[in-house]
Design an enzyme around this catalytic site. Structure first.
Site, mmCIF file in Angstrom:
data_model
loop_
_atom_site.group_PDB
_atom_site.id
_atom_site.type_symbol
_atom_site.label_atom_id
_atom_site.label_comp_id
_atom_site.label_asym_id
_atom_site.label_seq_id
_atom_site.Cartn_x
_atom_site.Cartn_y
_atom_site.Cartn_z
ATOM 1 N N CYS A 11 -5.107 2.326 -2.862
ATOM 2 C CA CYS A 11 -4.261 2.968 -3.862
ATOM 3 C C CYS A 11 -4.693 2.603 -5.290
ATOM 4 O O CYS A 11 -5.710 3.093 -5.750
ATOM 5 C CB CYS A 11 -2.782 2.650 -3.604
ATOM 6 S SG CYS A 11 -1.651 3.777 -4.460
ATOM 7 N N HIS A 49 -1.747 4.142 1.613
ATOM 8 C CA HIS A 49 -1.420 2.768 2.015
ATOM 9 C C HIS A 49 -1.535 2.624 3.529
ATOM 10 O O HIS A 49 -0.546 2.800 4.262
ATOM 11 C CB HIS A 49 -0.002 2.412 1.556
ATOM 12 C CG HIS A 49 0.119 2.185 0.093
ATOM 13 N ND1 HIS A 49 -0.002 0.947 -0.498
ATOM 14 C CD2 HIS A 49 0.312 3.064 -0.925
ATOM 15 C CE1 HIS A 49 0.136 1.059 -1.810
ATOM 16 N NE2 HIS A 49 0.327 2.340 -2.100
ATOM 17 N N GLU A 105 -1.611 0.044 5.263
ATOM 18 C CA GLU A 105 -0.781 -1.048 5.771
ATOM 19 C C GLU A 105 0.608 -0.573 6.196
ATOM 20 O O GLU A 105 1.273 -1.215 7.015
ATOM 21 C CB GLU A 105 -0.654 -2.175 4.742
ATOM 22 C CG GLU A 105 0.190 -1.876 3.518
ATOM 23 C CD GLU A 105 -0.580 -1.208 2.383
ATOM 24 O OE1 GLU A 105 -0.078 -1.232 1.244
ATOM 25 O OE2 GLU A 105 -1.676 -0.672 2.642
#
Length: 241
Positions: free
Chosen positions: A120, A215, A217
């Site tokens: 990002c 993202h 994650e």
């Protein structure tokens, strides 16, 4: 037992954190766990750039202790860092120390062939470090990629395709800015349906490097393709170390 490769993750400044009672340096738990689950040892790196200027020698010496680097998400980069004359009203959470440190980290990691994953804001840092520019705002709620999951098409034979094992992923996004002019040597390896650049690589890079605008994650715990991005970073870090 084989030692885990050390993955440097620069902290993000937080003005206040109620659990700690003071301002803090933090990283998202999901991000740290994704690195750990990949077999890496995530280590928080304190941003240091007095007066908004990072010392290249100091940054290089600190980074040399690590096997890999992960540049995480965060606030916006100051527009003057990529040559903009003024800041859009939507630009937020700018921090000169964070900007200077992250930009120098990106340059040093690429120069030293240290495996680098940029997420990002991290993607935007690398693009800026290599002379690229950003759209300061994508056009408001109808156009920005905040709090959405959307499909992303990945270029075949890219490092990102190798990491995810697929040519299409569902990406969890939170950003209102995007790449405008590409930095020197960078190539686009994924796009959203609206044309937004979603991933970058550097074909001439001496070390492993990929950057994603989303993202991974957020969904790595349930999506093997997203966890594969962290797995690839740690594999490259183990080989580098």
């Amino acid at each position: 037992m084989t030692a885990r490769p050390l993955i440097a993750v620069p902290a993000r400044f937080a003005a206040s954190t109620s659990a700690l009672r003071y301002a803090a340096e933090v990283n998202a738990r999901a991000l740290i766990e994704a690195v750990w689950n990949a077999g890496g040892e995530p280590v928080t790196l304190h941003p240091h750039a007095p007066g908004g200027t990072a010392d290249p020698g100091e940054v290089a010496a600190r980074l040399a202790r690590f096997d890999g680097l992960l540049l995480p998400g965060g606030g916006d980069i100051a527009p003057h860092r990529y040559g903009a004359a003024a800041a859009h009203a939507s630009v937020y959470d700018v921090d000169d120390t964070q900007d200077a440190f992250d930009l120098e980290l990106a340059r040093q990691a690429l120069d030293a062939a240290i495996p680098l994953l940029a997420i990002c804001r991290g993607l935007q840092v690398v693009n800026t470090a290599l002379g690229g520019t950003l759209h300061q705002d994508m056009g408001g709620p109808e156009s920005e990629h905040r709090h959405i999951v959307h499909p992303v098409a990945i270029e075949r034979l890219s490092l990102l395709e190798q990491a995810t094992g697929t040519e299409k992923v569902d990406a969890s996004c939170y950003h209102h800015q995007r790449v405008d002019r590409l930095g020197s040597g960078l190539s686009v390896t994924a796009r959203a349906g609206d044309g937004t650049v979603e991933a970058l690589e550097l074909p001439q890079a001496r070390g492993w490097f990929t950057a994603v605008q989303w993202h991974p994650e957020d969904t790595a715990h349930e999506d093997g393709a997203q966890q594969g991005i962290f797995d690839a970073l740690v594999r490259a870090a183990r080989a580098h170390g």
